[in-house]
Each structure stands twice: as structure tokens, then as C-alpha cells.
Scaffold this motif. Structure first.
Motif, mmCIF file in Angstrom:
data_model
loop_
_atom_site.group_PDB
_atom_site.id
_atom_site.type_symbol
_atom_site.label_atom_id
_atom_site.label_comp_id
_atom_site.label_asym_id
_atom_site.label_seq_id
_atom_site.Cartn_x
_atom_site.Cartn_y
_atom_site.Cartn_z
ATOM 1 N N GLU A 90 0.819 -1.222 0.000
ATOM 2 C CA GLU A 90 0.000 0.000 0.000
ATOM 3 C C GLU A 90 0.849 1.265 0.000
ATOM 4 O O GLU A 90 0.335 2.365 -0.173
ATOM 5 N N ARG A 92 -5.849 -6.247 -11.362
ATOM 6 C CA ARG A 92 -6.277 -5.709 -10.077
ATOM 7 C C ARG A 92 -7.317 -6.625 -9.435
ATOM 8 O O ARG A 92 -7.283 -6.894 -8.235
ATOM 9 N N LEU A 131 -7.447 -6.184 -5.605
ATOM 10 C CA LEU A 131 -7.176 -4.791 -5.227
ATOM 11 C C LEU A 131 -8.420 -3.918 -5.284
ATOM 12 O O LEU A 131 -8.402 -2.773 -4.854
ATOM 13 N N ASP A 132 -9.517 -4.446 -5.849
ATOM 14 C CA ASP A 132 -10.733 -3.637 -5.908
ATOM 15 C C ASP A 132 -11.463 -3.636 -4.568
ATOM 16 O O ASP A 132 -12.433 -2.922 -4.386
ATOM 17 N N ARG A 133 -10.980 -4.452 -3.623
ATOM 18 C CA ARG A 133 -11.623 -4.475 -2.309
ATOM 19 C C ARG A 133 -10.784 -3.710 -1.300
ATOM 20 O O ARG A 133 -9.585 -3.539 -1.495
ATOM 21 N N PRO A 134 -11.410 -3.251 -0.201
ATOM 22 C CA PRO A 134 -10.645 -2.471 0.769
ATOM 23 C C PRO A 134 -9.514 -3.290 1.396
ATOM 24 O O PRO A 134 -9.609 -4.511 1.529
ATOM 25 N N ALA A 135 -8.456 -2.575 1.802
ATOM 26 C CA ALA A 135 -7.229 -3.240 2.235
ATOM 27 C C ALA A 135 -7.437 -4.125 3.457
ATOM 28 O O ALA A 135 -6.906 -5.230 3.522
ATOM 29 N N HIS A 136 -8.244 -3.646 4.441
ATOM 30 C CA HIS A 136 -8.332 -4.431 5.667
ATOM 31 C C HIS A 136 -9.052 -5.765 5.424
ATOM 32 O O HIS A 136 -8.711 -6.784 6.015
ATOM 33 N N LEU A 137 -10.018 -5.784 4.490
ATOM 34 C CA LEU A 137 -10.692 -7.050 4.172
ATOM 35 C C LEU A 137 -9.734 -8.011 3.494
ATOM 36 O O LEU A 137 -9.690 -9.205 3.808
ATOM 37 N N ARG A 138 -8.930 -7.470 2.569
ATOM 38 C CA ARG A 138 -7.951 -8.316 1.892
ATOM 39 C C ARG A 138 -6.966 -8.896 2.894
ATOM 40 O O ARG A 138 -6.578 -10.048 2.815
ATOM 41 N N TYR A 139 -6.565 -8.043 3.848
ATOM 42 C CA TYR A 139 -5.603 -8.500 4.850
ATOM 43 C C TYR A 139 -6.178 -9.659 5.650
ATOM 44 O O TYR A 139 -5.519 -10.674 5.865
ATOM 45 N N ASP A 196 -0.754 1.928 -7.694
ATOM 46 C CA ASP A 196 -0.882 0.627 -7.074
ATOM 47 C C ASP A 196 -0.031 -0.386 -7.804
ATOM 48 O O ASP A 196 0.534 -0.121 -8.864
#
Lengths: 311, 314
Positions: free
Chosen positions: B28, B52, B57-65, B33
Motif C-alpha cells: 500500500e 487488479r 485490489l478492488d476491495r478495501p485493504a483491511h478485508l484483503r488483509y 498501485d
């Protein structure tokens, strides 16, 4: 295939080298004592042979780096003959995998590799020590935030973290300088903060604060002079780490990129020669090793002097 | 004491969590990106968009994490960007190889450096001590690949040991030990110097204390003083140094694996860096960092246990 150099010959060469180094170091110290002004001579007289040997080597590297275009017989990127030519009168150390003069590239490598390592160390050092001194002097939440951030950054092994960041940022010289400077500044921060912490609690700092001295003056004029001895030694040690890290990255093909002459990538490019019993690729690696040994010897002596250790 | 160990463990878990955030979040940091960065200027918007989506990458970072962390916890490390294979498959065999090499080096290096360090402390300021001092200071300053190539030059050329440590899965242990001897020896040389210097320093530090003088005055021999009186008290720093160097082995392994073309995790990581295969590098970095943190944690706990005053604290 019979190895052209046996282990015994190598040991003999090593002993001869050590004896030669001792003579050079001794005569350098003797010469410097005669020529240098009194104050310098007094310090130099206490230098053990290892330290004066270190000083000679560092001096020699600086001279070679500064005078590279004058000393090198050929250009840095110039293709001058066939590939992997053996040693002869024209190409004293032969040629490399693309037919460039090995000796010239070694000489230019002093400029590139050492120069980049020095620049990186300087960046790491300035950032690390400024933040470290600031954290110790201001204290409170600034200290907490910086220290915890450094704790986390230091929990990842340096080389692994460098590889991760280089994947994301892409491999280039500016990126490498930034990444390594960031990683090494955390180590400098730790030391600078620890040293400054011991100074900050002294009475004269309290007096300076009461006198109304500003933050900048407090750090630069009051704390820094009393914290400088370990920091200078740390600069030497840090340089070694940075230098080795850059060489390792270049060796892995992720640091200084061709056609720039650089010792780490020179080893990588010509490594196949070693299996044929040719020691040429060991020369750039040896150049790296010699400089780090020299710096370590000098730092060892400085630390010894600063601490007044007798052991 | 249990409470203290629990505290250390909790701190270790917290560190691991923060490291995972850092390793994941490093992507990030880029101004744009990673999709644009990797595909380059010439990529069409469609390919960038597809890439992407592939990375999520189209989803918010915390959900991906959270997804990533959940996957890692179940042994699913995601897919390689370069060849779409599951990372867990790529890593499994290589991780075992790397651990084997590190363990091999450690088994040689730890007893060797302890013995050398104790001897240097016993005969300090003798010719042996000085020689060892210069030798170790030099070998600390050598780049790993220099040590490796010197060994290849002297030991591999004469055909004693193979210069390329190719191991086949079915090989028996003796063969494997023979093939990986040079990389293991390289790692040993690199870490031994540091470990023995610290062992020597830790013991010499103690030799100045009054109880050692007492032992000397009552006529205890020098070997017994070092082994029975000084060594137990020097254990804590020595354990710490050993752990630190084992942790260092884990990173040193990267360069050595490349020199000897050893199919380990380090080599995979270096290859993936030049291919910019972010997901593989993240997984490898996570494994290396975990091993590093765990070793430090073990050292912390062990060095506490070695000190009776901390174990039986009232």
C-alpha cells in the motif's frame, strides 16, 4: 583437473600477505608519526598495527576511487577484446564475461560501490541519529511512537525486508539506497537514542533547559558533543553493514545494475571462471572483504580508545 | 515465572501480528498501485483492471488483509503471480531444504564456536587468542559469497565436494550431507566468528568479578574456574548470541543458496524478487520473519530460565 594453487601455497601466500601488511602498516605509522602535526601524531602513536594497516587501506581506496579515470587503463564500459581473456601485459587481470578490462572495472568499482555505500550510510546515519537524538530529548509520545515503529521494523531480518521492499518498489539504484538507508537508520536510531538517553538526564542539560535553550541548540550544542564518540564508531560499523548489504544485493542481481562496474555483480558475472581454477572473480570479492576488514580494524581501535578498555 | 513466560509469548504474538501487517501493507506504500507498477506504462486499462481484480485490489485493504491472514493460518498462501501455481506447493519442499541446511550449519557451528570461545577466554592475550581475534574479525567482515567461492576454489575444484548442491528428494542422508557440505561450511564460518567472540567476551566479563577471584585464591584451576564458575553465569548472553546467529543463518542462507544453486526458500525468494512476484515474496518474507521472531522468543525464554534468580523471583 589439478588445481593450479594448492592449499599450502595459499597459506604461504596468506602469511606473506600478513607479513607484508605488517611492514606496510608499520612504515605508514612511522612515516605518519614523522610527518603529521604533533596532536595527530600523539593519537597515531597509540594505534596498534591492525589499526594503522586499516588506515593505509582506507586511504588507498579513497585515492583509487578519486583518481579512477586516471588510473584505469581502459574505460569502465568499453569492450576491449575477447571474453574471459587470461592475464597478460595489455589486460593485466584479463577481461570479463563481455570482454571488458577487468582491472579498469575493478578500479571504477571502487568509485561506484564504495561511493554508493558511503552515500547510503550517510543518509541512514543522518536520519537515524537525528530521529534518535530527537526522541531522547523530546521524550513522551514522540519517543514512544518512534521507538515502537523501530521495534517492529527491526523484527524483520534486514536482507529479507530489503528484498520485500525492492520487489514492491522495483530494483534500481535510488530505490536500493532508500531501502537500505531506511533499514539501517533503525539501527542507528537505537544507538543514538540509547547514548543520548544517558546524556539527557545529566544536570547540565537541565541547566541548559532552564536557561531557555531551544531544541535545536540543545541537541546540536549540548547533547551531540557528548554523544559523538560512539556515534562516529557506529558510522564505521554501519558502513561495513551497508557495504556488505549492497554487495550482497548486487551479487544477487538486485542491486547496482550493469553496465555500471560494481564489485558484487562482477563476482556474479564471472563466477563460472572459479570452477576452472581462475581466481580473477575472487578479486572484487576480496576488494570488498579487504575494505570491511580495514574499517573494522580502525573502528575496533577507536572503540577501544573511547571506552578506555584494558580487558 | 509462568506469568513472565506468558508475557513474552503474548509479546511475540503481537510482534508476529504487526509483522504480518507490515509485510502485507508494504504494497500500500506505493503512490499508484502494484498493478500499474508491475504491468508498466504500456498496459491497457483492461489488463490493469483484470490484474487488479486478480489480486483483489478492488476491495478495501483491511478485508484483503483478513482474507490473506485467514488463508495463511490454514496453510493457503495464495497463488504466485508469475506462474499461477499455489505458493504452498512451491514452498513446501524448499522450506524443508532450507531448514535442513540451517540445521546442518548450526550443528557444526554451535559446539565449535563455544569450544573456541571458551579456549580463547582461558588463554586470553596468548598468541592463540590474538590469532583467533584477527581471524574472526576478518571473517565477520567477509561477504558470504566471498567465503563461499574461496571454499569452492579450494575444496570443490579438487573434486572433494560438489560445488553445486543439487539435492534430489530420494537421496539418502549421507549423500545429502556430502552434497550440502560446502554451503553448510560457508554458513558455519560466517556465524562461528561472531558467536565465539561473544562467548569469549561474556566469559572474560565475568572473570573480573569478585567470586572468581575468590575461587582463584582458594586454588581452583583455570579450566575449572571457566567451566564451573564462569560459564553458568555467562549462559544467558551466550544463549542470546546463539539465537541471534541462528536467526542470522536464516538470512545468510539466501546468498549461500544462490551461490550453490541449492533449491531452498532463499533462492525462490531471490528469483521472485527479480520477477516481481509479490505474493511469493510476501509469503517467503513472512516465513523468514516468523522464524526470526520465534528464535528470538526462544532465546528470551531460555536465557530467563538459565538464571535462577529470575526463575525463583519472589
Amino acid at each position: 583437473m589439478e588445481s593450479p594453487i594448492t592449499v599450502w601455497q595459499a597459506i604461504a601466500a596468506l602469511l606473506a600477505f600478513a607479513a607484508g601488511a605488517a611492514v606496510v602498516a608499520w612504515s605508514f605509522r612511522a612515516g605518519a608519526l614523522a610527518l603529521a602535526p604533533h596532536a595527530v601524531a600523539r593519537v597515531l602513536r597509540t594505534a596498534p598495527l591492525t589499526a594503522s594497516f586499516g588506515l593505509v587501506v582506507i586511504l588507498a581506496y579513497v585515492v583509487v576511487a578519486l583518481l579512477a579515470p586516471v588510473l584505469a587503463p581502459f574505460g569502465e564500459r568499453e569492450v576491449v577484446g575477447g571474453e574471459y581473456l587470461p592475464w597478460d601485459e595489455v589486460h593485466l587481470l584479463g577481461t570479463d564475461n563481455l570482454g571488458r578490462d577487468m582491472l579498469s572495472r575493478l578500479i571504477y568499482g571502487a568509485r561506484n560501490t564504495v561511493g554508493i555505500a558511503f552515500a547510503t550510510t550517510t543518509v541512514a546515519f543522518v536520519v537515524g541519529s537525528v530521529l534518535g537524538l530527537l526522541a531522547a530529548t523530546v521524550g513522551g509520545w514522540l519517543d514512544q511512537v518512534l521507538s515502537r515503529a523501530v521495534d517492529v521494523l527491526m523484527a524483520i531480518p534486514a536482507l529479507i525486508f530489503a528484498l520485500l521492499l525492492l520487489t514492491i518498489l522495483g530494483t534500481s539504484i535510488p530505490n536500493m539506497i532508500l531501502v537500505i538507508a531506511l533499514i539501517d537508520s533503525t539501527r542507528v536510531f537505537r544507538l543514538a537514542r540509547a547514548v543520548a538517553m544517558n546524556v539527557v538526564v545529566m544536570d547540565y542539560i537541565e541547566a541548559a533547559r532552564l536557561r531557555g535553550e531551544g531544541l535545536g541548540r540543545l541537541i546540536l550544542r549540548e547533547i551531540l558533543p557528548n554523544a559523538s564518540a560512539p556515534l562516529v564508531a557506529e558510522f564505521g560499523l554501519r558502513f561495513c553493514f551497508v557495504f556488505l548489504a549492497i554487495s550482497a544485493l548486487s551479487f544477487l542481481g538486485l542491486g547496482i545494475q550493469p553496465p555500471t562496474a560494481d564489485w558484487g555483480s562482477m563476482v556474479r558475472d564471472n563466477a563460472t571462471l572459479i570452477t576452472f581454477g581462475d581466481i580473477t572473480p575472487l578479486l572484487p570479492a576480496g576488494a570488498i572483504a579487504l575494505l570491511t576488514v580495514a574499517v573494522n580494524f580502525v573502528v575496533d581501535w577507536m572503540l577501544h580508545r573511547a571506552s578506555g578498555l584494558k580487558e | 515465572m509462568l506469568q513472565m513466560i506468558a508475557q513474552r509469548l503474548a509479546l511475540g504474538v503481537l510482534t508476529l501480528f504487526l509483522i504480518s501487517v507490515l509485510i502485507f501493507g508494504a504494497i500500500e506504500l506505493l503512490p499508484g498501485d502494484i498493478a500499474e507498477e508491475i504491468l508498466g506504462q504500456s498496459a491497457t486499462p483492461e489488463t490493469v483492471e483484470a490484474f487488479r481484480r486478480e489480486l483483489g485490489l478492488d476491495r478495501p485493504a483491511h478485508l484483503r488483509y483478513l482474507d490473506w491472514l485467514g488463508g495463511v493460518a490454514q496453510g493457503d498462501l495464495g497463488h504466485s503471480l508469475a506462474n499461477r501455481r499455489p505458493i504452498a506447493d512451491l514452498i513446501a519442499g524448499r522450506l524443508a531444504n532450507t531448514l535442513f541446511l540451517a540445521l546442518y550449519a548450526a550443528v557444526i557451528a554451535v559446539p565449535l564456536s563455544l569450544a573456541l570461545g571458551i579456549l580463547a577466554a582461558l588463554y586470553r592475550n596468548s598468541l592463540y587468542d590474538r590469532a583467533v581475534n584477527v581471524f574472526t574479525l576478518s571473517s565477520i567482515s567477509f561477504p558470504e559469497f566471498f567465503v563461499a567461492y574461496i571454499l569452492i576454489f579450494f575444496l570443490a575444484q579438487s573434486g572433494l565436494f560438489p560445488s553445486i548442491a543439487r539435492v534430489t528428494p530420494g537421496a539418502d542422508l549421507a549423500d545429502k550431507l556430502h552434497r550440502t557440505f560446502l554451503p553448510a561450511l560457508t554458513l558455519t564460518l560466517v556465524v562461528t566468528a561472531h558467536m565465539m567472540r561473544m562467548t569469549r567476551a561474556a566469559i572474560i566479563n565475568l572473570l573480573a568479578s569478585p567470586y572468581i577471584e575468590m575461587a582463584r585464591l582458594k586454588g581452583v584451576g583455570p579450566a575449572r574456574i571457566v567451566l564451573r564458575h564462569a560459564l553458568p553465569n555467562a549462559l544467558a548472553p551466550i544463549i542470546n548470541v546463539i539465537a541471534l546467529n541462528l536467526a542470522y543463518l536464516i538470512t545468510g542462507v539466501v546468498v549461500v543458496e544462490v551461490v550453490f544453486v541449492y533449491p531452498g526458500l532463499g533462492q525462490l525468494m531471490v528469483d521472485s524478487v527479480s520477477k516481481r512476484d509479490v505474493t511469493v515474496v510476501q509469503a517467503a518474507a513472512l516465513i523468514f520473519a516468523c522464524a526470526y521472531v520465534l528464535l528470538n522468543l526462544v532465546a528470551d525464554v531460555l536465557s530467563t530460565l538459565s538464571n535462577p534468580r529470575l526463575v525463583h523471583r519472589r
